[in-house]
Design an enzyme around this catalytic site. Structure first.
Site, mmCIF file in Angstrom:
data_model
loop_
_atom_site.group_PDB
_atom_site.id
_atom_site.type_symbol
_atom_site.label_atom_id
_atom_site.label_comp_id
_atom_site.label_asym_id
_atom_site.label_seq_id
_atom_site.Cartn_x
_atom_site.Cartn_y
_atom_site.Cartn_z
ATOM 1 N N ASP A 1 -6.261 -3.900 -1.695
ATOM 2 C CA ASP A 1 -5.199 -3.643 -0.443
ATOM 3 C C ASP A 1 -4.256 -4.564 -0.041
ATOM 4 O OD1 ASP A 1 -3.555 -2.093 1.119
ATOM 5 O OD2 ASP A 1 -5.002 -2.823 2.643
ATOM 6 N N SER B 1 0.609 -1.098 -0.081
ATOM 7 C CA SER B 1 0.077 -0.174 0.045
ATOM 8 C C SER B 1 0.894 1.433 -0.146
ATOM 9 C CB SER B 1 -0.900 0.094 1.358
ATOM 10 O OG SER B 1 -2.025 0.770 1.251
#
Length: 283
Positions: free
Chosen positions: A160, A39
């Protein structure tokens, strides 16, 4: 070059701490042969490996108040809180150009962590996997549930990477790096708590039951990973950098002053720890 890996946690805007640490690493010309990010960690790691000093600060502090970066207007209009097209197209291709040539010609391996929505398991992409499309994979790694759309890449539906592997230290170890520098974005003694959003997950992601399971069990995975990091740190196999002061920045933060303070904390923590880090690298 030392056979040491670099592991970069995510954490949304808290990741600006990592940007500060990496800025100091660039000042000291410290590059590791293997970097794995999740991320925000992947976002900041990319500019570190393209050797673009100051770029992370410019993009993520100077542009944070831009309405296309982060706003409820984005969410209402595009169903995404962060302007993903702005972040992963306009900025790197036009506004603050990313140095793709330097990145791809660098010798360091860069592994980006994502989560497969259908299996709920992590999917790791190396340079050879994404070749000229690194932005799409970083975008996938940074696409948070509920506030970002699912990203399709290579026939997989991705979100994610922090959902399934928030701090991919074990992947680094599996890839042959038994000694690693780990940059965390939360204070010492932090423990993740169990989430109470099962109803919301079932509503939004009913077609991805494995993804729902992964989100709900994330706190267990995260805390076990922290235990592993602590064990390896005591054994001398891991060097940890984490915020030395109480965090004032949340995952979603638009205050440039708070972000700059955390960025400078990253620089100063790295500077203060650098002699110990050099000794550890040489041991």
């Amino acid at each position: 070059m030392v056979n040491v890996g670099l592991v970069l946690e995510g954490g949304g805007m808290r990741g600006i701490y990592t940007a500060g640490v990496l800025e100091y690493f660039m000042d000291q010309n410290l590059y590791l042969p293997y970097v794995i990010g999740v991320s925000a960690g992947a976002c900041f790691g990319a500019s570190y490996l393209s050797r673009q000093k100051g770029r992370n600060k410019k993009v993520n502090i100077d542009y944070i108040t831009h309405p296309k970066y982060l706003s409820y207007k984005n969410f209402i209009k595009h169903r995404q809180l962060f302007g993903m097209d702005f972040l992963f197209d306009e900025i790197p291709n036009k506004i603050v150009p990313y140095d793709f040539q330097t990145f791809h010609s660098s010798t360091e391996e860069f592994v980006i962590t994502t989560t497969d929505c259908q299996t709920g398991l992590p999917v790791y992409y190396k340079k050879a996997d994404y070749e000229q499309d690194v932005l799409t994979v970083i975008r996938a790694s940074s696409s948070l549930p509920f506030i970002s759309p699912i990203v399709e890449f290579g026939g997989k539906l991705l979100l994610d990477g922090g959902i399934s592997d928030s701090i991919p230290i074990k992947k680094a170890e599996t890839d042959g790096f038994k000694r690693n520098i780990v940059i965390l974005t939360k204070n010492d003694f932090y423990k993740k708590k169990k989430s109470n959003i099962k109803w919301m997950l079932n509503r939004y992601y009913s077609q991805y039951p494995k993804l729902v399971e992964a989100v709900l069990s994330r706190y267990e995975m995260y805390n076990k990973t922290l235990e592993h990091i602590s064990e390896q740190e005591r054994s001398g196999n891991i060097f940890v950098l984490r915020p030395s002061k109480k965090l004032k920045v949340g995952r979603i933060e638009r205050n440039p002053k708070k972000l700059e303070e955390l960025y400078l904390l990253g620089i100063n923590d790295a500077k203060r720890s650098f002699l110990d880090l050099k000794s550890w690298l040489e041991s």
